[in-house]
Scaffold this motif. Structure first.
Motif, mmCIF file in Angstrom:
data_model
loop_
_atom_site.group_PDB
_atom_site.id
_atom_site.type_symbol
_atom_site.label_atom_id
_atom_site.label_comp_id
_atom_site.label_asym_id
_atom_site.label_seq_id
_atom_site.Cartn_x
_atom_site.Cartn_y
_atom_site.Cartn_z
ATOM 1 N N MET A 1 37.568 38.858 39.591
ATOM 2 C CA MET A 1 37.417 40.260 39.995
ATOM 3 C C MET A 1 36.066 40.791 39.520
ATOM 4 N N LYS A 2 35.429 41.580 40.367
ATOM 5 C CA LYS A 2 34.156 42.170 39.965
ATOM 6 C C LYS A 2 33.977 43.528 40.629
ATOM 7 N N VAL A 3 33.014 44.297 40.140
ATOM 8 C CA VAL A 3 32.704 45.586 40.757
ATOM 9 C C VAL A 3 31.825 45.296 41.976
ATOM 10 N N ASP A 4 32.321 45.662 43.153
ATOM 11 C CA ASP A 4 31.568 45.419 44.386
ATOM 12 C C ASP A 4 30.421 46.413 44.504
ATOM 13 N N HIS A 5 30.716 47.689 44.244
ATOM 14 C CA HIS A 5 29.669 48.705 44.245
ATOM 15 C C HIS A 5 30.134 49.979 43.551
#
Lengths: 131, 131
Positions: A1-5
């Protein structure tokens, strides 16, 4: 999981673009108009994530109303998920209030769905599945 | 350059922690009290960045005042830089309004400085240099 924007609402996209590029040396990845969401969008790459600048196409659009109420500033956080329908189903099962029970097409042609701030500590959370 | 963390103001850190862990499956990296900034802080890892949950130690602290005015939600974006003094000098030269002209010690013992939202499109921007 990551911050897309990280979505940032602005009255004037070109001015905001110049500001973020100049202050931090960021580069523009893409610009587009997402008529379904009533916004002009510019994506600036920063590490594995992006600053997404949002200018409303009309005062009555969601970003237009946000600007009227709160002024320019951080609008939402988007998190990249691998299976947006599965994530929405899990959140629904936990009793999370969803703005979109089913994903719709967002900027860049990906699938997106919003979770209501009342269920996320005041944060408008967007889920994004890139295709 | 990358996003070091996204700061989220909350009335109750333990509840917010449970919420973000439960909704997105995030894990806690660290918790600490930063008395200089008047906050209790919890860091949740997400990709190369973090969600930073902030509970004020008193109503008169900056995060306490933010909560009173705007309620819980996204408070600031922090960007990691390699030389915070050089970045501050560049911003000052461009006429950017700085909250901190000199870095101070923040969460995790790193050097931090805030840029005023009036110069950054309504966004409270934190610069972070990890040591």
């Amino acid at each position: 999981m990551k911050v897309d924007h990280i979505g940032i609402a602005t009255h004037q996209l070109d001015e905001a673009l110049a500001l973020w590029q100049d202050a931090l040396g960021l580069k523009v990845d893409s610009t587009e108009e997402v008529t379904e969401q009533g916004v002009r969008v510019a994506m600036l790459a920063i590490g594995e994530t992006h600053i997404e600048l949002l200018e409303p196409l009309s005062p009555g659009s969601p970003v237009g109303k946000f600007l009227e109420k709160r002024g320019p500033g951080i609008h939402h956080i988007a998190v990249k998920v691998s299976d947006i329908r599965a994530t929405l189903a899990q959140l629904k099962e936990k009793g999370t209030r969803l703005i979109d029970e089913n994903p719709r097409v967002g900027a860049g042609g990906c699938l997106v769905a919003f979770v209501h701030p009342s269920s996320m500590n005041g944060v408008l959370l967007e889920l994004v599945q890139r295709i």
